[in-house]
Design a protein around this motif. Structure first.
Motif, short mmCIF file in Angstrom:
data_model
loop_
_atom_site.label_atom_id
_atom_site.label_comp_id
_atom_site.label_asym_id
_atom_site.label_seq_id
_atom_site.Cartn_x
_atom_site.Cartn_y
_atom_site.Cartn_z
N ALA A 1 -10.54 -25.21 6.96
CA ALA A 1 -9.70 -24.92 5.81
C ALA A 1 -10.60 -24.39 4.71
O ALA A 1 -11.66 -24.96 4.46
CB ALA A 1 -8.99 -26.20 5.37
N GLY A 2 -10.21 -23.27 4.07
CA GLY A 2 -11.02 -22.66 3.04
C GLY A 2 -11.04 -23.50 1.78
O GLY A 2 -10.44 -24.56 1.75
N PRO A 3 -11.71 -23.02 0.73
CA PRO A 3 -12.33 -21.70 0.63
C PRO A 3 -13.85 -21.70 0.76
O PRO A 3 -14.44 -20.63 0.76
CB PRO A 3 -11.96 -21.28 -0.79
CG PRO A 3 -11.98 -22.56 -1.56
CD PRO A 3 -11.53 -23.64 -0.60
N SER A 4 -14.51 -22.84 0.88
CA SER A 4 -15.97 -22.82 0.80
C SER A 4 -16.58 -23.71 1.87
O SER A 4 -16.16 -24.86 2.05
CB SER A 4 -16.40 -23.31 -0.58
OG SER A 4 -17.75 -23.71 -0.56
N THR B 1 -15.87 -27.24 0.63
CA THR B 1 -14.67 -27.74 1.29
C THR B 1 -15.03 -28.36 2.65
O THR B 1 -14.91 -29.58 2.83
CB THR B 1 -13.62 -26.62 1.47
OG1 THR B 1 -13.63 -25.78 0.32
CG2 THR B 1 -12.23 -27.21 1.64
N HIS C 1 -12.20 -25.70 -5.51
CA HIS C 1 -12.57 -25.53 -4.10
C HIS C 1 -11.93 -26.57 -3.19
O HIS C 1 -12.19 -26.58 -1.99
CB HIS C 1 -14.10 -25.65 -3.94
CG HIS C 1 -14.84 -24.42 -4.36
ND1 HIS C 1 -15.94 -24.47 -5.19
CD2 HIS C 1 -14.65 -23.13 -4.07
CE1 HIS C 1 -16.39 -23.24 -5.38
NE2 HIS C 1 -15.62 -22.41 -4.72
#
Lengths: 222, 295
Positions: free
Chosen positions: A15-18, A22, A58
């Motif tokens: 699952a995003g974003p980092s 994350t 994030h």
């Protein structure tokens, strides 16, 4: 240590974003959950520096909680984790702090319950993580190896007894890291192994005299 | 099997055994004993499926990110292409659309594949899947192309960490672009030399790209950078397929990239303390964002 593989480059599915803010947060939560290993009355998540400043944008808070609940990095429920029944049955809170002595992406998990425990970790980039401290003990846990973590009384012969037992299980030790609070007081051992320990071996280990805490922490899926 | 840690070693192993990059890469990994060929192909298949899914979902969504900065650009691009065709033709059109679709899925916490990183997640899938759809490439050939891309990323990562905080965006979107150009050249039937040259040219042209995200979020400029660097990968493949070679060999370009990353100020490496992140507009966005980012 672990060599990089094509698999590391074309994954994880997440699952995003980092990857650091994350996926790394989920993995930190998963590993901390495995270390604590029981249901707490309350958890306080203390986010530091970049984790505190950009964490909400994030989903770092969601990731840490999702990890504690045992969700994997690609779980669709991470985005709405606060609304899940699992989260609603847990007593938790977040603190957002700054401490220039800590890593940019640092977090403390403060568990309260029958056992109180404070676990500190960092997200070191590209989804890689490390748990650096359990209570007052320095540790080196990165989730890449099955790991035995123990707290025991600092007396002669414990290390040899424990490593001997692992040898009897025909398991190779990849790394061994020890620390202690003071001579003759509490000490800790963090043993990364290749392969898997048998149930029997863990039972014997748990029942050793002078052992206060024994945890078998399974490696995280990459 | 001899070590394959450099592009030179990869090239020689391919030449010696008369094999493609993905074949040698698989042989080598299997010889290291960590993974079997089946495990690597299975992960590639799972990643490919997740990439397709992210594109599908992303194409349909206009949901904004938690910050509200982005999330509806893919929709705008699709609406434009309903009325007019890209000057670059329909493959390029699809590549740009897919790159935005994936990248926007990422910022709304959707499921994506970090390839090599989450911030650069739109580049490889866009080039790989758009081309495969337009030219009827089989799933096996797509997987071979993805493994080829993975090997390129892996060789770069032997020298430097693929993280904006270490090497700037050249190490994230730059490497993704090099990987995408290798995948594309593999699918087009380019030879080993052409594939390595494609990724070298892509990497060489992106040296020095900074990582200066506004408010520290993977949004500005990351989202739009994905379609840009996807097309950049196509340019590299076009040149390489014409046997245009990089005068500086791949391994030296990676050395230059590592050195550039070290020389780059920490203010420009994912710290949001310089560049775009410290512009007047970025600072005012940062003030308004205070309502949801607690300190």
């Amino acid at each position: 240590m672990h060599k990089s593989s094509i698999i590391d480059i074309i994954s994880p599915i997440m699952a995003g974003p980092s990857s650091s803010h994350t996926a790394g947060a989920v993995r930190l939560g998963l590993l901390a959950k495995n270390v604590y290993n029981t249901v707490p009355h309350k958890i306080t998540f203390k986010l530091y520096n970049s984790y505190a400043r950009t964490g909400l944008g994030h989903g770092t808070d969601k990731g840490l909680l999702a990890g504690i609940l045992g969700f994997s990095v690609d779980d669709e429920r991470i985005k709405t984790v606060f609304e899940t029944p699992e989260a609603k049955s847990l007593n938790y809170e977040f603190e957002f702090l700054e401490d220039f002595n800590r890593h940019p992406n640092a977090v403390d998990f403060v568990f309260e319950g029958e056992l109180n425990m404070k676990i500190s970790g960092n997200s070191v980039g590209a989804g890689e993580i490390e748990l650096t401290k359990i209570n007052d003990f320095q540790t080196k846990l990165d989730g890449k190896y099955n790991t035995v973590f123990t707290v025991y009384k600092d007396v002669p012969g414990v290390i040899s007894k424990v490593t001997g037992l692992i040898q009897e299980d025909n398991v190779n030790i990849a790394s061994l890291h020890c620390d202690r609070s003071a001579k003759g007081r509490d000490a800790s051992m963090c043993i990364c192994i290749d392969g898997d320990l048998s149930k029997n071996c863990l039972n014997v280990l748990t029942n050793f005299s002078d052992m206060y805490v024994v945890r078998y922490i399974k490696k995280l899926e990459s | 099997m001899d070590n394959i840690n450099t592009f030179r070693q990869l090239y020689l192993a391919c030449k010696e055994n008369n094999k493609r990059i993905y074949e040698v890469a698989l042989d080598y990994e299997v010889s290291q004993g960590e993974y079997s060929e089946y495990q690597i192909r299975l992960q590639a298949k799972k990643s490919l499926d997740a990439m397709v899914e992210a594109i599908k979902t992303g194409l349909k969504s206009t949901e904004l990110s938690p910050s509200g900065f982005s999330g509806n650009d893919c929709d705008k691009l699709q609406k434009r292409y309903e009325k007019s065709t890209s000057v670059l033709g329909c493959v390029a059109q699809k590549i740009m659309t897919y790159a935005l679709a994936t990248s926007e899925q990422n910022l709304r916490m959707g499921k994506i594949v970090a390839c090599p990183t989450a911030g650069s997640c739109g580049i490889v899938p866009a080039v790989l899947i758009a081309y495969a759809e337009e030219f009827n490439i089989s799933e096996t050939d797509m997987i071979n192309a993805l493994i080829t891309a993975g090997e390129i990323g892996k060789l770069v990562s032997e020298k430097m960490a693929l993280a904006g905080a270490v090497g700037g965006c050249q190490a994230e979107c730059g490497v993704a672009s090099a990987m995408a150009s290798a995948a594309l050249t593999q699918m087009r039937g380019g030879n080993v030399k052409q594939i390595i040259n494609a990724s070298t040219l892509a990497l060489k042209n992106i040296l020095g790209l900074t990582c200066d995200p506004v408010c520290g979020l993977v949004e500005i400029p990351c989202v739009k950078r994905n379609p840009f660097l996807a097309i950049h990968a196509v340019t590299a493949s076009e040149l390489a397929m014409a046997d245009i070679i990089s005068k500086i060999p791949a391994d030296e370009v990676v050395d230059a990239m590592e050195q550039t990353g070290k020389l780059m100020s920490p203010l420009l490496k994912e710290s949001s303390q310089g560049g775009l992140a410290k512009t007047k507009t970025a600072i005012s966005l940062e003030k308004n964002i205070g309502s949801f980012v607690k300190y």
